[in-house]
Design a protein around this motif. Structure first.
Motif, PDB file in Angstrom:
ATOM      1  N   PRO A 127       0.815  -1.226   0.000  1.00 57.17           N
ATOM      2  CA  PRO A 127       0.000   0.000   0.000  1.00 57.17           C
ATOM      3  C   PRO A 127       0.842   1.267   0.000  1.00 57.17           C
ATOM      4  O   PRO A 127       0.386   2.318  -0.452  1.00 57.17           O
ATOM      5  N   GLU A 128       2.085   1.189   0.481  1.00 55.78           N
ATOM      6  CA  GLU A 128       2.926   2.384   0.553  1.00 55.78           C
ATOM      7  C   GLU A 128       3.706   2.652  -0.719  1.00 55.78           C
ATOM      8  O   GLU A 128       4.386   3.682  -0.829  1.00 55.78           O
ATOM      9  N   ALA A 129       3.635   1.732  -1.701  1.00 60.58           N
ATOM     10  CA  ALA A 129       4.431   1.886  -2.925  1.00 60.58           C
ATOM     11  C   ALA A 129       3.995   3.113  -3.712  1.00 60.58           C
ATOM     12  O   ALA A 129       2.814   3.288  -4.015  1.00 60.58           O
ATOM     13  N   LYS A 130       4.969   3.972  -4.066  1.00 57.84           N
ATOM     14  CA  LYS A 130       4.650   5.212  -4.763  1.00 57.84           C
ATOM     15  C   LYS A 130       5.670   5.491  -5.873  1.00 57.84           C
ATOM     16  O   LYS A 130       6.811   5.041  -5.830  1.00 57.84           O
ATOM     17  N   PHE A 131       5.234   6.264  -6.850  1.00 58.97           N
ATOM     18  CA  PHE A 131       6.140   6.776  -7.875  1.00 58.97           C
ATOM     19  C   PHE A 131       6.837   8.021  -7.339  1.00 58.97           C
ATOM     20  O   PHE A 131       6.443   8.577  -6.304  1.00 58.97           O
ATOM     21  N   SER A 132       7.832   8.482  -8.071  1.00 66.34           N
ATOM     22  CA  SER A 132       8.624   9.626  -7.607  1.00 66.34           C
ATOM     23  C   SER A 132       7.834  10.927  -7.570  1.00 66.34           C
ATOM     24  O   SER A 132       8.268  11.879  -6.922  1.00 66.34           O
ATOM     25  N   LYS A 197       4.718   4.182 -14.918  1.00 63.09           N
ATOM     26  CA  LYS A 197       3.513   4.939 -14.565  1.00 63.09           C
ATOM     27  C   LYS A 197       2.657   5.135 -15.813  1.00 63.09           C
ATOM     28  O   LYS A 197       3.066   5.829 -16.758  1.00 63.09           O
ATOM     29  N   LYS A 198       1.501   4.543 -15.832  1.00 63.16           N
ATOM     30  CA  LYS A 198       0.638   4.580 -17.014  1.00 63.16           C
ATOM     31  C   LYS A 198       0.296   6.010 -17.426  1.00 63.16           C
ATOM     32  O   LYS A 198       0.363   6.363 -18.610  1.00 63.16           O
ATOM     33  N   ALA A 199      -0.067   6.844 -16.449  1.00 61.61           N
ATOM     34  CA  ALA A 199      -0.538   8.195 -16.767  1.00 61.61           C
ATOM     35  C   ALA A 199       0.529   9.024 -17.474  1.00 61.61           C
ATOM     36  O   ALA A 199       0.211   9.910 -18.270  1.00 61.61           O
ATOM     37  N   GLN A 200       1.808   8.743 -17.228  1.00 67.70           N
ATOM     38  CA  GLN A 200       2.872   9.519 -17.862  1.00 67.70           C
ATOM     39  C   GLN A 200       2.887   9.311 -19.372  1.00 67.70           C
ATOM     40  O   GLN A 200       3.316  10.188 -20.122  1.00 67.70           O
ATOM     41  N   TRP A 201       2.409   8.147 -19.823  1.00 65.73           N
ATOM     42  CA  TRP A 201       2.526   7.799 -21.233  1.00 65.73           C
ATOM     43  C   TRP A 201       1.230   7.959 -22.019  1.00 65.73           C
ATOM     44  O   TRP A 201       1.196   7.662 -23.210  1.00 65.73           O
ATOM     45  N   THR A 217       9.582   7.466 -11.796  1.00 68.91           N
ATOM     46  CA  THR A 217      10.035   6.157 -11.354  1.00 68.91           C
ATOM     47  C   THR A 217       9.581   5.840  -9.945  1.00 68.91           C
ATOM     48  O   THR A 217       9.302   6.743  -9.155  1.00 68.91           O
ATOM     49  N   SER A 218       9.494   4.539  -9.644  1.00 67.77           N
ATOM     50  CA  SER A 218       9.213   4.107  -8.276  1.00 67.77           C
ATOM     51  C   SER A 218      10.504   3.679  -7.583  1.00 67.77           C
ATOM     52  O   SER A 218      10.472   3.178  -6.465  1.00 67.77           O
ATOM     53  N   ALA A 219      11.638   3.842  -8.251  1.00 67.73           N
ATOM     54  CA  ALA A 219      12.934   3.404  -7.738  1.00 67.73           C
ATOM     55  C   ALA A 219      13.549   4.473  -6.825  1.00 67.73           C
ATOM     56  O   ALA A 219      13.061   5.603  -6.754  1.00 67.73           O
ATOM     57  N   PRO A 220      14.647   4.144  -6.149  1.00 68.27           N
ATOM     58  CA  PRO A 220      15.272   5.118  -5.246  1.00 68.27           C
ATOM     59  C   PRO A 220      15.874   6.312  -5.966  1.00 68.27           C
ATOM     60  O   PRO A 220      16.130   7.333  -5.336  1.00 68.27           O
ATOM     61  N   TYR A 221      16.126   6.184  -7.284  1.00 74.11           N
ATOM     62  CA  TYR A 221      16.801   7.246  -8.021  1.00 74.11           C
ATOM     63  C   TYR A 221      15.913   7.836  -9.104  1.00 74.11           C
ATOM     64  O   TYR A 221      15.089   7.135  -9.705  1.00 74.11           O
TER      65      TYR A 221
END
Length: 605
Positions: A127-132, A197-201, A217-221
């Motif tokens: 539930p906490e997973a987020k994009f940048s 992220k679907k909405a970005q495309w 991105t959902s990554a640390p960078y």
């Protein structure tokens, strides 16, 4: 040079104990999944064993790359993107531990559940997973990512999409993939696709994007800055959602990851000596011994580290394109192996210090034995006896030269092999019965100076056979386009192989991939025996069948004479780096591999 807290034999012992675990454990909702048996880490693990959960944050690593880039989308066939972006700028549902042959643990997903025979796999997104940008990662994003990558993405993603019968949302945060074939590895592979992220495309042309879109991105960078063809700089996201996920503890410690691009190896090395780059992998042992004595090494500002591992050799060398009539005959390919004066080349390039790759899975328990096939290996190969090339059943070793520049004995053998294949020297030129000269190009990517030097020595040797070969250097974009479309006679190839071979073997050697643009089957091999061995190792439910099928596949590949192997440059990973760049004492079984640098490195004054 610091000591590492394992020995090679310990690595092999740990790795093989896991890879040879008999049978499969029945899976249920779990924090992780292993190809064989159970994952090594318990549900309450604190971090990966080779990551330091208490590592400090901060600092900067600057890596060098030879070549260029014209895209920030590493998931499509068009353009050239920095390869690291696939792994540093995107997260997947599960992450791989490189201290086990093939085990995954939750990243975006908090759990995985599979069917009794792994005919389906279901993931529950954290539930906490987020994009940048702060938006949540949803099931819709996951499903869209799999579909767009499978239909518009690079060829590496399309195979899996064709093996998914159904993809469905099964709950607010859960998604299930049902497979259309009996392939137990698919439950793991399906957890390793990057999530976009679907909405970005929306409204954008995904498969034709280049530098116009900086990924969310959902990554640390996140990508902080870039200049086409020159550099890309990644910044650690201070609001990264997953910093407390056990798999990520002790990873993404560096504040900045910068990739600088150079025209060739020489420019790259000089930039490192001058401090522009602060970490460099060296694959030439002789250079490592003789040219790393510059002032920064002498005064301790630069440290030389050697990282051991327990991986198979893989294949590194010059691949022959069997789609070309000149290389369709195995006798011609064997003649090329005899003409390639490895012992002399190795002496010139490395002072004779590096061993030659003897087979694709050599250096591991999965490698072929060089004597006659026996036991289960022979049983698997026997049905294909009529289509196998000499040596597959009887035993095979690569030709050995006498170490001199002229290599007389092997040149004579090469001449005989060419004659058997219908090529003879006529007026000093190797020709076939129709009078067509044997002429070919060796395609080398610009900047690969060491490979070009090896190719030049090979070209000189071929002149003694009356064969005209030439080295053709092209830039990165041309090289990618030509290899994607198999527009080469011979070129340099690298295929790293793991202790847990699986579906990637289809991409590398499968018959169906031979005519698929963008595929990894550069040699164009179509071998029923190889296809069968791959299917056997994919469906193996016993230790015996898995190991035997891989050993048998190694025999088919090696005796196919598709690649002229060169020296094994990765017996150790040799990394010279700024003294402030550190890595944990405990090393992964895979050594310096994906997930090692820069993932678990940190900066300490």
């Amino acid at each position: 040079m610091r000591a590492n807290l394992f020995t090679r034999s310990q690595l092999l012992g740990v790795g093989m104990a896991a890879i040879l675990a008999a049978g499969f454990a029945q899976a249920e909702p779990n924090h992780g999944i292993a190809m064989y048996g159970e994952p090594a880490l318990p549900p309450d693990f604190a971090s990966l064993p080779y990551a330091d959960a208490d590592a400090p944050h901060g600092g900067k690593i600057v890596l060098g790359e030879v070549g260029s880039f014209d895209s920030l989308n590493p998931h499509i066939l068009k353009g050239t993107a920095p390869w690291q972006l696939r792994f540093l700028a995107y997260e997947s549902l599960m992450g791989r531990s490189y201290d086990e042959p093939f085990s995954l643990y939750g990243v975006l997903a908090e759990s995985i559940e599979v069917g009794p025979n792994r005919e389906w796999a279901e993931f529950v997104i954290r539930p906490e997973a987020k994009f940048s940008d702060g938006s949540p990662v949803t099931v819709e994003d996951v499903m869209w990512s799999y579909e767009v990558l499978g239909t518009k993405g690079h060829g590496r993603y399309r195979g899996l999409w064709g093996q998914i019968e159904k993809m469905e949302q099964t709950g607010e945060r859960s998604v299930r993939f049902t497979f259309n074939e009996d392939n137990r590895e698919l439950a793991l592979i399906v957890g390793m696709r990057p999530i976009l992220k679907k909405a970005q495309w929306e409204g954008l042309d995904f498969e034709n994007s280049s530098l116009d879109i900086v990924p969310i991105t959902s990554a640390p960078y996140v990508i902080g800055d870039y200049e086409a063809g020159r550099f890309v700089e990644l910044k650690r996201n201070p609001d990264y959602w997953g910093k407390d996920v056990p798999f990520m503890k002790g990873q993404a410690n560096l504040d900045t990851i910068r990739m600088e691009f150079f025209a060739d190896d020489t420019a790259h090395f000089e930039a490192f000596k001058g401090g522009v780059v602060n970490s460099l992998r060296e694959t030439n042992v002789e250079k490592w011994r003789t040219q790393y004595d510059f002032p920064a090494v002498q005064d301790g500002r630069v440290v030389k580290s050697e990282i051991p591992h327990a991986r198979p050799y893989g294949i590194y060398g010059f691949v022959m394109n069997t789609r070309k009539p000149e290389f369709s005959d195995w006798r011609v390919r064997e003649a090329m192996l005899h003409a390639f004066n490895f012992e002399y080349i190795n002496d010139v390039q490395t002072g004779g210090s590096q061993p030659r790759i003897s087979s694709y899975y050599g250096n591991s328990v999965l490698g072929m034995d060089h004597g006659p096939a026996a036991g289960r290996v022979k049983e698997l190969l026997e049905p294909f006896r009529d289509s196998l090339l000499p040596g597959a059943l009887e035993g095979y070793i690569l030709p050995e030269g006498d170490g001199t520049a002229r290599n007389r004995s092997n040149i004579a053998k090469a001449m005989d092999l060419m004659a058997d294949a219908g090529w003879t020297v006529q007026g000093g030129v190797m020709k076939n019965a129709a009078g067509t000269p044997f002429v070919f190009d060796i395609l080398i990517r610009q900047g690969q100076n060491d490979n070009a030097a090896i190719a030049d020595i090979f070209v000189t040797a071929l002149e003694r056979l009356g064969i005209t070969a030439s080295v053709q250097m092209v830039d990165s974009a041309q090289y990618q386009d030509r290899t994607n479309n198999f527009d080469f006679d011979m070129t340099y190839i690298e295929r790293s192989l793991s202790l847990s071979p699986g579906n990637e073997q289809v991409l590398y050697w499968g018959s169906e991939q031979a005519d698929q643009p963008g595929s990894r089957n550069w040699m164009g091999m179509k071998s029923p025996a190889a296809d069968a061995m791959i299917q056997t190792l994919l469906s193996a439910t016993s230790r015996e069948d898995f190991v035997a099928a891989t050993k048998a596949l190694d025999r088919v590949l090696t005796t196919g004479r598709y690649v002229i192997p060169i020296m094994y440059r990765y017996d150790l990973s040799r990394i010279a780096h700024a003294k402030e760049l550190k890595y944990p004492d405990q090393l992964p079984m895979y050594g310096d591999w994906l997930g090692f640098q820069p993932d678990v490195w940190y900066w300490e004054e």
